[in-house]
Design an enzyme around this catalytic site. Sequence first.
Site, PDB file in Angstrom:
ATOM      1  N   LYS A 179       8.172  38.233  -9.163  1.00 59.47           N
ATOM      2  CA  LYS A 179       9.264  37.391  -8.680  1.00 59.47           C
ATOM      3  C   LYS A 179       9.191  36.037  -9.400  1.00 59.47           C
ATOM      4  CE  LYS A 179      11.628  34.521  -5.900  1.00 59.47           C
ATOM      5  NZ  LYS A 179      12.071  33.287  -6.530  1.00 59.47           N
ATOM      6  N   GLU A 254      -2.670  29.665  -5.949  1.00 54.10           N
ATOM      7  CA  GLU A 254      -2.951  28.511  -6.800  1.00 54.10           C
ATOM      8  C   GLU A 254      -1.869  27.494  -6.485  1.00 54.10           C
ATOM      9  OE1 GLU A 254      -2.453  25.778  -9.238  1.00 54.10           O
ATOM     10  OE2 GLU A 254      -1.810  27.315 -10.674  1.00 54.10           O
ATOM     11  N   CYS A 288       0.425  21.329 -12.078  1.00 52.70           N
ATOM     12  CA  CYS A 288      -0.451  21.138 -10.921  1.00 52.70           C
ATOM     13  C   CYS A 288      -1.807  20.570 -11.327  1.00 52.70           C
ATOM     14  CB  CYS A 288      -0.621  22.450 -10.165  1.00 52.70           C
ATOM     15  SG  CYS A 288      -1.070  23.834 -11.208  1.00 52.70           S
ATOM     16  N   GLU A 389       1.403  14.943  -4.058  1.00 59.55           N
ATOM     17  CA  GLU A 389       1.724  15.479  -5.385  1.00 59.55           C
ATOM     18  C   GLU A 389       3.177  15.146  -5.726  1.00 59.55           C
ATOM     19  OE1 GLU A 389       0.899  19.514  -7.898  1.00 59.55           O
ATOM     20  OE2 GLU A 389       1.805  19.772  -5.926  1.00 59.55           O
TER      21      GLU A 389
END
Length: 487
Positions: A179, A254, A288, A389
């Site tokens: 996906k 992750e 990230c 973040e």
Amino acid sequence: MPITAALPQENLWIEGRRSPSASGKTFFVVNPADGKAIAQVAEGAAQDVEAAVQAAARAAQGPWGSMNPRQRARVLFEIARCVREAREELALLETRNTGKPLADSRDEADVAANCFEYYAGAVSKFFGETIPAGSNGLDVTLREPVGVCALIVPWNFPMMIAAWKLAPALACGNTVVLKPASYTPLSALKLAEICAQAGLPEGALNVITGPGAVVGEALSSHPLVRKISFTGETKTGARISKLAADTIKRVSLELGGKSPNIVFDDANLDLCVEKSVFSVFSNAGQDCCARSRAIVQDKIYDRFVEAFVARTRKLVIGDPMDPKTQIGPMISAKQRDHVAGYVELGREEGADLAVGGDVPRSGALAKGSFIMPAVLTQCRSSMRVVQEEIFGPVLCVLRFKTEDEAIALANDTPYGLSGSLWTRDLGRALRVSRAVQTGVLSVNTSTSVYLEAPFGGYKTSGVGRELGMKAMELYSEIKNVFFSQEC
């Protein structure tokens, strides 16, 4: 959103062929460099997920599941060859879809090919063991496929991370429903065609495009999906874990990061600055692992800031198809505005904006989702811009005096994915490396991710490890068998 005539129609990939969505719905994919639509893509839903999962389940019991390891390895080696052959086509597709510089997309196509090659070689080197459980028989372990795996990949490195997940999953004999993110589905669909060309049997890989709230949730709760591997933001990872819990799926995640870049006063400052600029601003900060917190020793703080700002001003921001471009646009205008909001928040919290943070309002860059790389100085660890973040080209610079203070600042976030450490003192490098709570760390460089080495995070940055031989463990079950000699 400008739409050009005769857009390519991209359908789902189910059981070795392109298929429109069951609903007939589509969505547009946009080039973030100029805001123009570049493709019309089938919008999958639960019915399409069902068809893909059933196809994967059949392949697991049929052609792919019945292949021996050597046969699987041959297919993976051929996929690697075909990816290399299609390198330029894949790179152009990725750059138009993500906005990243063409040179970066070429590098990522190379990484994808290398990844398939690595796991092709790993197939025959991942096996069980014999255990001295007793003198009256033989105890052995077997490595077996998990089954149908749902691989959910993000929009920042769509082709590369798809390969990171797909290659070890297939190497272990699993079948896959992939996906891709709705922003960036094109390279995943092309990769499926390449895998079929290389001899991957029908149903071993299926690709369902569409919104995560529909497709991702259907995959995460489907009873025939035995394993979920997700890369993305932390809240979505938590949601996937909850959905997967009902059927006790294997889950690897992750997730987000707020990685530190710790700079001691004995560091090679010129090298540190040159590498650190790209460690936070490459891919427009949409990484990230971005070293988005520079934690700099007091004695060299001002020198570091001055050199970093000067180097930031020299970055070439522009058309990702231009070979001179180093930094392209963000993935969307929404993400760009999100980042701009954080820059303003940082100023409200008391940080100084040393450079950047502005959104071009005229010229060629105004047509795309561009924002100028920003450096916020005089930051404190309690600030939201330091804790959260941002996922954009924003560096927060903090000051420390002692080694213990540097470690405390580095660990003072909910995340623990990556980081860098700069010092010429080997003893200090060892002490700080052990003390920083992060899954990967680099010393005197900004490079910490290698195909051959495990990658993943501490705390809310995730569960499990990708890459290296450790990834094979995530896509296999251990079966223990004891053979008695008493019969």
